[in-house]
Design an enzyme around this catalytic site. Structure first.
Site, PDB file in Angstrom:
ATOM      1  N   LYS A 153       0.959  -1.202  -0.070  1.00  0.00           N
ATOM      2  CA  LYS A 153       0.161  -0.118   0.096  1.00  0.00           C
ATOM      3  C   LYS A 153       0.760   1.426   0.076  1.00  0.00           C
ATOM      4  O   LYS A 153       2.177   1.033   0.234  1.00  0.00           O
ATOM      5  CB  LYS A 153      -0.959   0.194   1.193  1.00  0.00           C
ATOM      6  CG  LYS A 153      -2.092  -1.141   1.028  1.00  0.00           C
ATOM      7  CD  LYS A 153      -2.921  -0.811  -0.228  1.00  0.00           C
ATOM      8  CE  LYS A 153      -4.224  -1.711  -0.114  1.00  0.00           C
ATOM      9  NZ  LYS A 153      -3.726  -3.244  -0.503  1.00  0.00           N
TER      10      LYS A 153
HETATM   11  C1  LIG Z   1      -9.856  -2.298  -1.618  1.00  0.00           C
HETATM   12  C2  LIG Z   1      -9.333  -2.949  -0.333  1.00  0.00           C
HETATM   13  N1  LIG Z   1      -9.933  -3.491   0.807  1.00  0.00           N
HETATM   14  C3  LIG Z   1      -9.556  -4.304   1.607  1.00  0.00           C
HETATM   15  C4  LIG Z   1      -8.183  -4.703   1.592  1.00  0.00           C
HETATM   16  C5  LIG Z   1      -7.648  -5.397   2.617  1.00  0.00           C
HETATM   17  O1  LIG Z   1      -6.582  -4.892   3.113  1.00  0.00           O
HETATM   18  P1  LIG Z   1      -5.308  -5.825   4.134  1.00  0.00           P
HETATM   19  O2  LIG Z   1      -4.684  -6.595   2.811  1.00  0.00           O
HETATM   20  O3  LIG Z   1      -4.740  -4.945   4.745  1.00  0.00           O
HETATM   21  O4  LIG Z   1      -6.235  -6.787   4.818  1.00  0.00           O
HETATM   22  C6  LIG Z   1      -7.572  -4.182   0.240  1.00  0.00           C
HETATM   23  C7  LIG Z   1      -6.085  -4.731   0.339  1.00  0.00           C
HETATM   24  O5  LIG Z   1      -5.552  -4.913  -0.857  1.00  0.00           O
HETATM   25  C8  LIG Z   1      -8.143  -3.507  -0.614  1.00  0.00           C
HETATM   26  O6  LIG Z   1      -7.546  -3.279  -1.665  1.00  0.00           O
END
Ligand SMILES: Cc1ncc(COP(=O)(O)O)c(C=O)c1O
Length: 395
Positions: A186
């Site tokens: 990210k």
């Molecule tokens: C739009 C979106 N929501 C939720 C997530 C979930 O995040 P995490 O990977 O930190 O659990 C991501 C991760 O890629 C995402 O792109």
């Protein structure tokens, strides 16, 4: 999504602070930690940076979504309106809350279409969960207005859009809660991490408790803390928070560079008549993690995506075929395949996702390509990239 591209002495210093004290737990150990509160500092700085009243740092963006749904009281029997273009985590969080994801169409912002939400509303709709995909925004003010009119909870999945704004206001601050991811790829990263932000003290208190077994975090003896609600463990460690803290302090510099790199590539692509760009409701608020554009149709988009691969233009995504980000390939979700049995009521309430038709979203996604914007590109590398891109269009 480039936080990892710029690790340097700042991240090391924050991590060393934690290792020197030996306190990896984010709560308590007041004396031993010698004033180092990495998760707490991150929360304060994130809330301040985004103009929110409160922030809570947790173990992932997925956890942040689950925390937000729980704190907002979304659960069994509720329907949540979601877009078909997102990362599967958004949908998993809704199902894991015991609620039913109801898919509505996206528009050329690549996010939920406000006009698509209204027909998806039923007497069971409790919340709307727009996802600000690929660093830019949904038509969030219109969505908020609709939620206010209909008395619906608004939770923003801004996992891919930290630092992006609409009319000067941070994404994630329009709804009851905003969710962010700080996973390894990210804009800023904790290694693994996520956060919720909110302006509502009660929602914040619920979120803070839910993410840590229901602890009310009152007093300085963890064993004597009260438990107002059932919770779980979505805590982040101080080591992850430390990395994130250094990264958060670089957010403005990251955004500036991304915007400049994106502009150079977008300007070059603007001369190609068959290319049109994703709609961005407030261009100045784009966090510029991606450049997304449309080709005239699916056949041409596939050809161009293939051409990018052959020409070595890396970091390009044709989401229509992607297993993670568009509903078309989510057979496990469409068939509700789970490791253990799902609650009977939930299964009863879920529509037949296999029969779901989203023609507008299909038409948009089948002609869309997104290009990742990197921080570490030199001017020379950007020029070479543009040359390769142009070569694909003139083939
Ligand atoms: C739009 C979106 N929501 C939720 C997530 C979930 O995040 P995490 O990977 O930190 O659990 C991501 C991760 O890629 C995402 O792109």
């Amino acid at each position: 999504m480039p936080g990892f591209e710029i690790f340097s002495k700042e991240e090391k210093k924050e991590v060393e602070d934690v290792l020197e004290t030996g306190v990896l737990f984010r709560y308590g150990f007041d004396q031993a930690r010698q004033g180092h509160w990495k998760a707490k500092s991150f929360e304060e700085e994130l809330a301040q940076r985004l103009g929110a009243g409160y922030g809570h740092l947790c173990s992932s963006g997925t956890a942040a979504l689950s925390i937000a749904l729980a704190a907002c009281g979304v659960g069994a029997g509720d329907e949540v309106i979601v877009p078909p273009f997102t990362f599967v985590a958004t949908i998993e969080a809704v199902l894991n809350a015991g609620a039913v994801p109801v898919f509505a169409e996206i528009d050329e912002t690549l996010c939920l279409d406000p006009e698509g939400i209204e027909p998806a509303i039923t007497s069971r709709t409790r919340a709307v969960l727009p996802v600000h995909m690929c660093g830019s925004m949904a038509r969030i003010e219109e969505i908020k207005q609709l939620c206010d009119e209909k008395g619906l909870i608004l939770i923003e999945d801004a996992c891919q859009a930290v630092g992006a704004t609409f009319n000067g206001k941070a994404l994630g601050t329009f709804g009851h809660m905003g969710c962010f991811s700080f996973d390894p790829v990210k804009t800023i990263t904790c290694g693994e991490g996520g956060a919720i932000i909110t302006n509502d003290r009660e929602l914040y208190m619920s979120a803070d408790a839910y993410a840590d077994h229901g602890h009310d975090h009152i007093g300085n003896d963890r064993g004597l803390e009260g438990h107002a609600i059932l919770g779980t463990n979505f805590r982040i460690s101080e080591l992850n928070a430390a990395v994130g803290l250094a990264q958060l302090r670089k957010l403005d510099a990251i955004l500036e560079k991304q915007r400049s790199h994106k502009k150079t590539i977008k300007d070059a692509l603007s001369g190609i008549s068959e290319v049109s760009f994703r709609e961005i409701p407030d261009k100045s608020g784009d966090s510029a993690t991606f450049l997304s554009f449309f080709l005239p149709d699916e056949a041409r988009a596939r050809k161009v995506a293939e051409g990018f691969g052959q020409a070595g233009v890396d970091g390009c995504f044709y989401w229509y075929d992607n297993n993670w980000h568009y509903i078309r390939q989510w057979n496990h979700i469409k068939n509700l395949k789970s490791a253990a049995k799902l609650p009977a009521k939930l299964l009863e309430n879920c529509p037949e996702y296999n029969r779901l038709e989203l023609p507008k979203s299909d038409a948009i996604m089948s002609k869309t390509i997104s290009m990742l914007i990197k921080l570490s590109w030199t001017e020379g590398e950007i020029s070479q990239r543009i040359e390769k891109i142009m070569g694909v269009f003139t083939q």
